[in-house]
Design a protein around this motif. Structure first.
Motif, short mmCIF file in Angstrom:
data_model
loop_
_atom_site.label_atom_id
_atom_site.label_comp_id
_atom_site.label_asym_id
_atom_site.label_seq_id
_atom_site.Cartn_x
_atom_site.Cartn_y
_atom_site.Cartn_z
N LEU A 282 0.82 -1.21 0.00
CA LEU A 282 0.00 0.00 0.00
C LEU A 282 0.86 1.26 0.00
O LEU A 282 0.56 2.23 -0.70
N ARG B 209 3.62 1.88 -1.30
CA ARG B 209 4.24 2.18 -2.59
C ARG B 209 3.34 3.09 -3.43
O ARG B 209 3.80 3.72 -4.38
N LYS B 210 2.06 3.17 -3.06
CA LYS B 210 1.11 4.01 -3.80
C LYS B 210 1.06 5.44 -3.25
O LYS B 210 0.46 6.32 -3.87
N GLY B 211 1.63 5.66 -2.05
CA GLY B 211 1.69 7.01 -1.49
C GLY B 211 0.40 7.49 -0.85
O GLY B 211 -0.46 6.71 -0.45
N SER C 114 -2.28 8.90 -2.00
CA SER C 114 -3.55 8.56 -2.65
C SER C 114 -4.10 7.24 -2.13
O SER C 114 -5.32 7.08 -1.95
N ALA C 115 -3.21 6.28 -1.84
CA ALA C 115 -3.65 4.98 -1.32
C ALA C 115 -4.17 5.12 0.11
O ALA C 115 -5.14 4.47 0.50
N THR D 279 -7.65 6.61 -0.08
CA THR D 279 -8.61 5.61 -0.55
C THR D 279 -8.93 4.60 0.54
O THR D 279 -10.10 4.25 0.76
N TYR E 72 4.27 6.19 6.69
CA TYR E 72 4.35 7.13 5.57
C TYR E 72 4.88 8.48 6.04
O TYR E 72 5.78 9.07 5.41
N THR F 88 11.34 3.71 -0.96
CA THR F 88 11.19 2.27 -0.73
C THR F 88 12.21 1.76 0.28
O THR F 88 11.87 0.98 1.18
#
Length: 348
Positions: free
Chosen positions: A131, A133-135, A137-138, A141, A282, A297
């Motif tokens: 998750l 890795r999507k930053g 926005s993830a 969501t 994050y 990463t």
């Protein structure tokens, strides 16, 4: 319509970040509010005002200065040197809290799904890494999916409690607690949660298109947190004082609603642990990116290894030792946030 979606994403992410495992189990609500009886609705109102005011203020200022991480915010508020020191300690606190969240997920797998502790840790880490890795926005969501279910479950608990003959205890319960502890509780609770949430609120505010979107989203999110606090108190107070004997008081109430409610409750607890863990990792990753020449990463993997190592001490051990220390630091931080007169004009 696009702005309305952003508003709700802010509100849901704010709620999802504050509402962690301690909130879901009912322990936080019980310890900070319900145990103080009929004064709890008033102290919850104080906490709600603080969440609306200071949570929104953090996001607005982050947006105005285009903060990359919460270290940028602390430098703006307290100066370069003091900001670095505060941010460094915040990072240590967040890493430890991440480890506590991870340990909580492992304990949940053991106690309720009969899955090995280490397996629970590794499964949580694996999906968190995917998750992250999507930053941002993830994260937005994920919270937009989880938080509405949390609100639905909270509403079901309230509707079930209304039928109880002891439902009025939320405003009539008399307890023998000191006034100092009663009125200090909402400030301690808000301080700790906002200090932890800064890792998410700062990039969230910087990520949004306008102040009006942030302001409305912050208000809705703060009020939503207050609603969930009051709902939890309403349900828990109906079962006082017997409910205090349970390690997971809300679980005891959920189990009375049947098998479906039990499963929903367990999924929500894990979801709340998961969303808090992902959001905090994050936030710390963004801060470390400003300090060390590694990829996002690479930093994420290092943080996960550290959290995994610390989580070996177990959930309850980490909780009892670290949370009191973090609470004291957070209260000082909250006072500094509230009192600081910064150059930027950020109004609510």
């Amino acid at each position: 319509m696009r702005n309305m979606i952003k508003v709700m994403q802010i509100a849901f992410t704010y709620i999802g970040t504050i509402v962690g495992a301690g909130f879901a189990t009912g322990q936080e609500i019980l310890q900070f509010f319900t145990q103080y009886g009929r004064f709890a609705p008033l102290t919850i109102l104080i906490a709600t005002v603080l969440f609306v005011w200071l949570g929104t203020k953090i996001m607005l200022l982050a947006h105005e200065i285009k903060a990359t991480s919460y270290e940028d915010l602390n430098k703006e508020l307290f100066g370069a040197q003091a900001g670095k020191i505060i941010s460094f300690f915040s990072m240590i606190v967040l890493i430890c809290v991440n480890s506590i969240m991870l340990a909580g997920a492992g304990s949940l797998f053991v106690e309720h799904f009969n899955i090995h502790y280490q397996t629970g840790l590794l499964v949580t880490l694996f999906f968190s890494f995917l998750l992250l890795r999507k930053g941002m926005s993830a994260i937005l969501t994920l919270n937009s999916i989880v938080v509405p279910f949390m609100l639905l479950f909270t509403t079901l608990i309230v509707l079930n409690t209304i039928e109880s003959p002891t439902a009025s205890r939320w405003i009539t319960l008399v307890v023998d607690k000191s006034w100092t502890a009663t009125w200090a509780a909402p400030f301690l609770y808000t301080a700790f949660n906002l200090a932890m949430a800064q890792a998410v609120l700062v990039p969230l505010g910087a990520h949004m298109p306008s102040k009006s979107v942030i302001r409305i989203g912050g208000w809705i999110g703060g009020i939503g947190i207050g609603f969930m606090l009051l709902s939890g108190h309403f349900a828990l107070s109906a079962y006082m004082p017997g409910i205090t004997q349970f390690e997971i008081p809300m679980g005891n109430i959920a189990y009375q609603l049947g098998l479906f409610a039990q499963m929903v409750y367990l999924i929500l607890i894990f979801s709340e642990i998961f969303t808090t863990f992902v959001a905090d990792v994050y936030g710390v990753t963004l801060q470390l990116k400003q300090r060390i020449p590694l990829s996002i990463t690479g930093i994420t993997l290092i943080l996960m290894i550290i959290s995994y190592t610390i989580s070996q001490f177990g959930f309850s051990s980490l909780l009892s030792v670290l949370y009191p220390l973090f609470g004291l630091f957070s209260l000082v931080w909250l006072v500094m946030i509230a009192m600081k007169k910064h150059k930027s004009k950020v109004s609510l």
